[in-house]
Design an enzyme around this catalytic site. Structure first.
Site, PDB file in Angstrom:
ATOM      1  N   GLY A   9       0.819  -1.222   0.000  1.00  0.00           N
ATOM      2  CA  GLY A   9       0.000   0.000   0.000  1.00  0.00           C
ATOM      3  C   GLY A   9       0.845   1.260   0.000  1.00  0.00           C
ATOM      4  N   ARG A  34      -1.894  -1.453  -6.055  1.00  0.00           N
ATOM      5  CA  ARG A  34      -2.555  -1.797  -7.323  1.00  0.00           C
ATOM      6  C   ARG A  34      -2.351  -0.732  -8.385  1.00  0.00           C
ATOM      7  NH1 ARG A  34      -8.277  -2.419  -4.651  1.00  0.00           N
ATOM      8  NH2 ARG A  34      -7.317  -0.589  -3.690  1.00  0.00           N
ATOM      9  N   TYR A 154     -15.005  -2.795   9.930  1.00  0.00           N
ATOM     10  CA  TYR A 154     -13.645  -2.226   9.909  1.00  0.00           C
ATOM     11  C   TYR A 154     -12.966  -2.475  11.262  1.00  0.00           C
ATOM     12  CZ  TYR A 154      -9.677   0.886   9.750  1.00  0.00           C
ATOM     13  OH  TYR A 154      -8.385   1.378   9.812  1.00  0.00           O
ATOM     14  N   LYS A 158      -9.527  -4.648  12.319  1.00  0.00           N
ATOM     15  CA  LYS A 158      -8.360  -4.115  13.042  1.00  0.00           C
ATOM     16  C   LYS A 158      -8.186  -4.840  14.387  1.00  0.00           C
ATOM     17  CE  LYS A 158      -6.766  -1.589   9.849  1.00  0.00           C
ATOM     18  NZ  LYS A 158      -5.436  -1.791   9.258  1.00  0.00           N
ATOM     19  N   GLY A 185      -4.605   6.812  15.478  1.00  0.00           N
ATOM     20  CA  GLY A 185      -5.971   7.335  15.451  1.00  0.00           C
ATOM     21  C   GLY A 185      -6.188   7.983  14.095  1.00  0.00           C
ATOM     22  N   PHE A 191      -7.811   7.646   3.149  1.00  0.00           N
ATOM     23  CA  PHE A 191      -8.619   6.688   3.910  1.00  0.00           C
ATOM     24  C   PHE A 191     -10.118   7.010   3.896  1.00  0.00           C
ATOM     25  CE2 PHE A 191     -10.523   5.425   7.992  1.00  0.00           C
ATOM     26  CZ  PHE A 191     -10.190   4.080   8.066  1.00  0.00           C
TER      27      PHE A 191
HETATM   28  P1  NDP Z   1      -4.873   5.257   1.960  1.00  0.00           P
HETATM   29  O1  NDP Z   1      -6.200   4.993   1.359  1.00  0.00           O
HETATM   30  O2  NDP Z   1      -4.276   6.605   1.747  1.00  0.00           O
HETATM   31  O3  NDP Z   1      -3.823   4.142   1.498  1.00  0.00           O
HETATM   32  C1  NDP Z   1      -4.187   2.789   1.456  1.00  0.00           C
HETATM   33  C2  NDP Z   1      -3.149   2.001   0.676  1.00  0.00           C
HETATM   34  O4  NDP Z   1      -3.535   0.615   0.683  1.00  0.00           O
HETATM   35  C3  NDP Z   1      -3.049   2.444  -0.769  1.00  0.00           C
HETATM   36  O5  NDP Z   1      -1.699   2.502  -1.146  1.00  0.00           O
HETATM   37  C4  NDP Z   1      -3.763   1.326  -1.528  1.00  0.00           C
HETATM   38  O6  NDP Z   1      -3.139   1.133  -2.797  1.00  0.00           O
HETATM   39  C5  NDP Z   1      -3.473   0.118  -0.637  1.00  0.00           C
HETATM   40  N1  NDP Z   1      -4.443  -0.941  -0.864  1.00  0.00           N
HETATM   41  C6  NDP Z   1      -5.772  -0.924  -0.574  1.00  0.00           C
HETATM   42  N2  NDP Z   1      -6.352  -2.053  -1.024  1.00  0.00           N
HETATM   43  C7  NDP Z   1      -5.375  -2.793  -1.598  1.00  0.00           C
HETATM   44  C8  NDP Z   1      -5.351  -4.054  -2.241  1.00  0.00           C
HETATM   45  N3  NDP Z   1      -6.464  -4.800  -2.376  1.00  0.00           N
HETATM   46  N4  NDP Z   1      -4.173  -4.515  -2.739  1.00  0.00           N
HETATM   47  C9  NDP Z   1      -3.045  -3.779  -2.599  1.00  0.00           C
HETATM   48  N5  NDP Z   1      -2.998  -2.588  -1.986  1.00  0.00           N
HETATM   49  C10 NDP Z   1      -4.159  -2.098  -1.500  1.00  0.00           C
HETATM   50  O7  NDP Z   1      -5.060   4.973   3.529  1.00  0.00           O
HETATM   51  P2  NDP Z   1      -4.040   5.040   4.781  1.00  0.00           P
HETATM   52  O8  NDP Z   1      -2.688   5.372   4.342  1.00  0.00           O
HETATM   53  O9  NDP Z   1      -4.674   5.881   5.800  1.00  0.00           O
HETATM   54  O10 NDP Z   1      -4.136   3.538   5.287  1.00  0.00           O
HETATM   55  C11 NDP Z   1      -3.020   2.678   5.423  1.00  0.00           C
HETATM   56  C12 NDP Z   1      -3.266   1.724   6.571  1.00  0.00           C
HETATM   57  O11 NDP Z   1      -3.357   2.460   7.794  1.00  0.00           O
HETATM   58  C13 NDP Z   1      -4.560   0.904   6.467  1.00  0.00           C
HETATM   59  O12 NDP Z   1      -4.304  -0.414   6.895  1.00  0.00           O
HETATM   60  C14 NDP Z   1      -5.503   1.610   7.450  1.00  0.00           C
HETATM   61  O13 NDP Z   1      -6.485   0.746   7.956  1.00  0.00           O
HETATM   62  C15 NDP Z   1      -4.509   2.045   8.507  1.00  0.00           C
HETATM   63  N6  NDP Z   1      -4.955   3.132   9.367  1.00  0.00           N
HETATM   64  C16 NDP Z   1      -5.362   4.323   8.832  1.00  0.00           C
HETATM   65  C17 NDP Z   1      -5.799   5.338   9.665  1.00  0.00           C
HETATM   66  C18 NDP Z   1      -6.322   6.634   9.139  1.00  0.00           C
HETATM   67  O14 NDP Z   1      -7.014   7.366   9.906  1.00  0.00           O
HETATM   68  N7  NDP Z   1      -6.026   7.015   7.912  1.00  0.00           N
HETATM   69  C19 NDP Z   1      -5.779   5.171  11.131  1.00  0.00           C
HETATM   70  C20 NDP Z   1      -5.361   3.883  11.581  1.00  0.00           C
HETATM   71  C21 NDP Z   1      -4.938   2.909  10.727  1.00  0.00           C
HETATM   72  P3  NDP Z   1      -3.897   0.862  -4.189  1.00  0.00           P
HETATM   73  O15 NDP Z   1      -5.255   1.493  -4.086  1.00  0.00           O
HETATM   74  O16 NDP Z   1      -3.001   1.471  -5.211  1.00  0.00           O
HETATM   75  O17 NDP Z   1      -3.958  -0.619  -4.294  1.00  0.00           O
HETATM   76  C1  8X3 Z   2      -8.695   4.418  11.197  1.00  0.00           C
HETATM   77  C2  8X3 Z   2      -9.092   5.332  12.297  1.00  0.00           C
HETATM   78  O1  8X3 Z   2     -11.018   6.141  13.753  1.00  0.00           O
HETATM   79  O2  8X3 Z   2     -11.519   5.738  11.398  1.00  0.00           O
HETATM   80  O3  8X3 Z   2      -8.277   3.184  11.662  1.00  0.00           O
HETATM   81  O4  8X3 Z   2     -11.188   3.897  12.895  1.00  0.00           O
HETATM   82  S1  8X3 Z   2     -10.785   5.253  12.589  1.00  0.00           S
END
Ligand code: NDP
Ligand code: 8X3
Length: 253
Positions: A9, A34, A154, A158, A185, A191
């Site tokens: 990702g 992707r 979701y 997690k 958080g 996202f």
């Molecule tokens: P983004 O949407 O900005 O990034 C998500 C990344 O995951 C992208 O690079 C996307 O790439 C990749 N991805 C999603 N689905 C697939 C798939 N099927 N195959 C390969 N790659 C995939 O979100 P974040 O950076 O915020 O999220 C990253 C991680 O952090 C996640 O696990 C999320 O749950 C976690 N997180 C996020 C928080 C937030 O508030 N933003 C808080 C806590 C945790 P592509 O689409 O090119 O495949």
């Molecule tokens: C992403 C943060 O608060 O949307 O894991 O669950 S929250």
């Protein structure tokens, strides 16, 4: 620094920021996702900026065959993976459980849980055969121990990452593979746009009135965990914006 780190990702948000930070620290990086155009652009940027060694792999973590094939076909200089950052993940939808859509549930479970498992099995086996330890970093969340209204599936994925991180730490102990769970958080990335199926206005509303974390903030926590001496394992880092105490309490101005 001659260590190889694979980041899933890396086309957006936390993964992209982590790729930048690790390249800046001198790691050789394998960036995956992707969206191949974004991987190519990031590779060009990091090569130019840091003279970084970057390899790209475009695949969907939900597809077990694609995961295994991608990891089999690595050039020799990237074959010995020292660090895995299991970051690829998403929230899809924000509905009461009785209104949930199969498509959203499948996307979250297949990506956040099963995708993470496929990648972890393939890479931990490579680390074990090599016999030089390793470090796995999983992106959990504050939602890994708390559940909020409409967060149901979701939050469940997690919670699974939280349990799996503990399980990995136990099962991989004998192989000197460290396991760190990063549990942020609110981080402003793509996202919420993904969660709301492309509705940018609704996504922007999530962060109104407070200063969220950035992908870079989380990347710095990852770099810190990875930079510890080899006898130290950072099990978990929970980081939130100052304006957020946990999943329930936020101070919105
Ligand atoms: P983004 O949407 O900005 O990034 C998500 C990344 O995951 C992208 O690079 C996307 O790439 C990749 N991805 C999603 N689905 C697939 C798939 N099927 N195959 C390969 N790659 C995939 O979100 P974040 O950076 O915020 O999220 C990253 C991680 O952090 C996640 O696990 C999320 O749950 C976690 N997180 C996020 C928080 C937030 O508030 N933003 C808080 C806590 C945790 P592509 O689409 O090119 O495949
Ligand atoms: C992403 C943060 O608060 O949307 O894991 O669950 S929250």
């Amino acid at each position: 620094m001659n260590k190889v780190a694979l980041i899933t990702g890396a086309t957006s948000g936390i993964g992209e920021a982590t790729a930048r930070a690790l390249a800046g620290e001198g790691y050789k990086i394998i960036i995956t996702g992707r969206r191949g155009d974004r991987l190519a652009a990031l590779k060009a940027e990091l090569t130019e900026k840091f003279g970084a060694q970057v390899h790209t792999k475009c695949f969907d973590v939900r597809d077990k065959e694609q995961c295994e094939a991608a990891l089999r076909a690595l050039p020799e200089e990237f074959a010995n993976i020292d660090i895995l950052v299991n970051n690829a993940g998403l929230a899809s939808g924000l509905e009461h459980i009785n209104e949930g859509a199969d498509e959203d549930w499948n996307a979250m479970i297949d990506t956040n849980v099963k995708g993470l498992l496929y990648i972890t099995r393939a890479i931990s086996n490579r680390m074990i055969v090599r016999g030089e330890g390793g470090h796995i970093v999983n992106l959990g969340s504050t939602a890994g121990t708390q559940v909020y209204e409409n967060g149901n599936v979701y939050c469940a994925t997690k919670h699974a990452v939280h349990a799996l991180s503990h399980g990995m730490r136990i099962d991989l102990l004998r192989h000197r593979i460290r396991v760190t769970e990063i549990r942020p958080g609110m981080v402003e990335t793509e996202f919420s746009v993904v969660r709301f199926h492309g509705d940018k206005n609704r996504a922007d509303g999530v962060y109104k009135g407070l200063k969220p974390l950035s992908g870079e903030d989380v990347a710095q926590a990852i770099v810190w965990a990875l930079s510890q001496p080899s006898h130290i394992n950072i099990s978990e880092i929970v980081l939130t914006p100052t304006a957020q105490a946990d999943s329930y309490y936020k101070f919105v101005e």
